[in-house]
Write an enzyme that holds these catalytic residues in place. Structure first.
Site, PDB file in Angstrom:
ATOM      1  N   GLU A   1     -32.533   1.853 -32.417  1.00  0.00           N
ATOM      2  CA  GLU A   1     -31.554   1.933 -31.595  1.00  0.00           C
ATOM      3  C   GLU A   1     -30.310   2.405 -32.093  1.00  0.00           C
ATOM      4  OE1 GLU A   1     -31.868   2.788 -28.413  1.00  0.00           O
ATOM      5  OE2 GLU A   1     -34.119   1.949 -28.276  1.00  0.00           O
TER       6      GLU A   1
ATOM      7  N   CYS B   1     -37.632  22.522 -15.299  1.00  0.00           N
ATOM      8  CA  CYS B   1     -37.996  22.305 -13.906  1.00  0.00           C
ATOM      9  C   CYS B   1     -39.309  22.736 -13.346  1.00  0.00           C
ATOM     10  CB  CYS B   1     -37.056  23.000 -12.946  1.00  0.00           C
ATOM     11  SG  CYS B   1     -35.111  22.371 -13.394  1.00  0.00           S
TER      12      CYS B   1
ATOM     13  N   CYS C   1     -41.640  19.564 -13.921  1.00  0.00           N
ATOM     14  CA  CYS C   1     -40.822  18.325 -13.639  1.00  0.00           C
ATOM     15  C   CYS C   1     -41.762  17.938 -12.466  1.00  0.00           C
ATOM     16  CB  CYS C   1     -39.496  18.494 -13.244  1.00  0.00           C
ATOM     17  SG  CYS C   1     -38.888  17.066 -12.603  1.00  0.00           S
TER      18      CYS C   1
ATOM     19  N   CYS D   1     -35.794  16.835  -5.917  1.00  0.00           N
ATOM     20  CA  CYS D   1     -34.844  16.833  -7.124  1.00  0.00           C
ATOM     21  C   CYS D   1     -33.226  17.330  -6.303  1.00  0.00           C
ATOM     22  CB  CYS D   1     -34.869  17.514  -8.167  1.00  0.00           C
ATOM     23  SG  CYS D   1     -33.391  17.596  -9.380  1.00  0.00           S
TER      24      CYS D   1
END
Length: 285
Positions: free
Chosen positions: A36, A195, A198, A204
Site C-alpha cells: 500500500e 462503459c 461495465c 449508473c
C-alpha cells in the site's frame, strides 16, 4: 437503493482481478502494508518487482528495522518520493517497539504509526485482517461519484467515507472493497472508462446523465524540469555510487545552479542525503 450492487462488483472482481503478488494467499499484514505504501502515486506494475525483492529481503518489520538506511534507499530504486522509504523504516521501528513486531489490526493503532494515513490504515485493516471498514482511494471516489451521483469527480471528506461505509455488505466487505478499487482502476477509469464492459452500466447515474465532464478538471502535476526531477537525478547518482560523491559530479547533472542547489539541500533537510567532512555527499548510513 444503491447503484453499486456488491454482488456484481464482487463477481466482477473474482473474474477480472489482476494477479498482483501481495494478493497471493499467505501474504502477511507487513506485506500488505508495504504494498500500500509503495503503490501510493506509483503504478502497481512498477511496484510489483520491487515489492517481491523487499518481502524476500525483509520479510518482517523486525528484519526491516535492522536494515541500514542506505540499503533501504538503494532498494527503493526509482519508485519515486523516497521519503516514503524513510517513513516505512520509522514505521517498522514503531511496530517492533510498540507492537512486538506485529502489524496492528486496529485502524486507530495503524494511524498512530509513522507515515500511515487514513487510506493506508483502513486498507491494511481491511485487506490484511478482513475488517469490514471503508477503504477510499481515488478509484473508489470516482466510481461512487459517477454511479451514485452522476458526477465525474468525488469530493474527499468524512461524508464520503461514511457513504462508502454504507455501501459495504455485511458479508464479503473486504472483497467488495478490493473489487471497487480494482473496478475503478481497470473499467471506470479517469480518461477512458470502458462503459461497454461495465456490469453496473444499467444503473449508473453518470451514464444516464450523458457522462458529464468534471466541473473543474484536476491539474496534472508536471515532472520535467521540476525540483523533483533534479532530486531524482541526485538520488540516483548517490544510490549507484559505491563511495561518496564530490560536488562536481552533482553539478554535472543539471545546468541550473540555483535549482540544483535547492534540490540538493532539500535532500539533506529531508534526511535522504548526508555530507561528510570533505564536502562529499552520500546516502544516510
Amino acid at each position: 437503493m444503491t447503484n453499486i450492487p456488491p454482488d456484481k462488483i464482487i463477481a466482477w472482481y473474482r473474474a477480472n482481478a489482476r494477479d498482483l503478488p501481495w494478493r497471493a494467499p499467505g501474504t502477511t499484514a507487513w506485506g500488505v502494508l508495504l504494498s500500500e505504501v509503495m503503490s501510493h502515486q506509483t503504478q502497481v506494475e512498477r511496484v510489483a518487482p520491487v515489492w517481491r525483492e523487499w518481502i524476500e529481503r525483509w520479510p518482517t518489520p523486525e528484519a526491516f528495522a535492522k536494515a541500514p538506511t542506505s540499503d533501504v534507499l538503494r532498494a527503493w530504486g526509482n519508485l519515486g518520493y523516497p521519503r516514503r522509504a524513510l517513513r516505512l523504516r520509522e514505521c517498522s521501528l514503531a511496530i517492533v517497539e510498540k507492537h512486538g513486531g506485529v502489524v496492528p489490526d486496529d485502524v486507530d493503532e495503524l494511524l498512530a504509526l509513522p507515515g500511515i494515513g487514513d487510506y493506508t490504515a483502513r486498507a491494511v485493516a481491511c485487506f490484511a485482517y478482513g475488517k469490514n471498514v471503508p477503504v477510499v482511494d481515488t478509484n473508489v471516489r470516482r466510481v461512487v461519484a459517477r454511479a451514485e451521483h452522476g458526477r465525474a469527480l468525488g469530493t474527499p471528506g468524512k461524508k464520503e467515507l461514511a457513504e462508502v461505509a454504507d455501501l459495504l455488505p455485511r458479508r464479503g466487505g473486504p472483497a467488495f472493497s478490493a473489487g471497487l478499487m480494482e473496478f475503478g482502476a481497470l473499467v471506470c477509469t479517469s480518461k477512458a472508462p470502458a462503459c461497454e464492459a461495465c456490469p453496473i452500466a444499467a444503473r449508473c447515474a453518470w451514464l444516464a446523465a450523458g457522462r458529464p465532464a468534471p466541473v473543474a478538471r484536476p491539474r496534472t502535476q508536471t515532472f520535467a524540469g521540476t525540483d523533483r526531477q533534479v532530486r531524482g537525478k541526485i538520488m540516483r547518482l548517490l544510490r549507484e555510487s559505491e563511495s561518496p560523491v564530490e560536488q562536481s559530479r552533482i553539478d554535472a547533472l543539471w545546468p541550473d545552479p540555483a535549482q540544483r542547489s535547492r534540490a540538493l539541500f532539500s535532500l539533506l533537510d529531508d534526511g535522504l542525503a548526508e555530507q561528510d567532512e570533505r564536502g562529499y555527499f552520500h546516502l544516510p548510513r
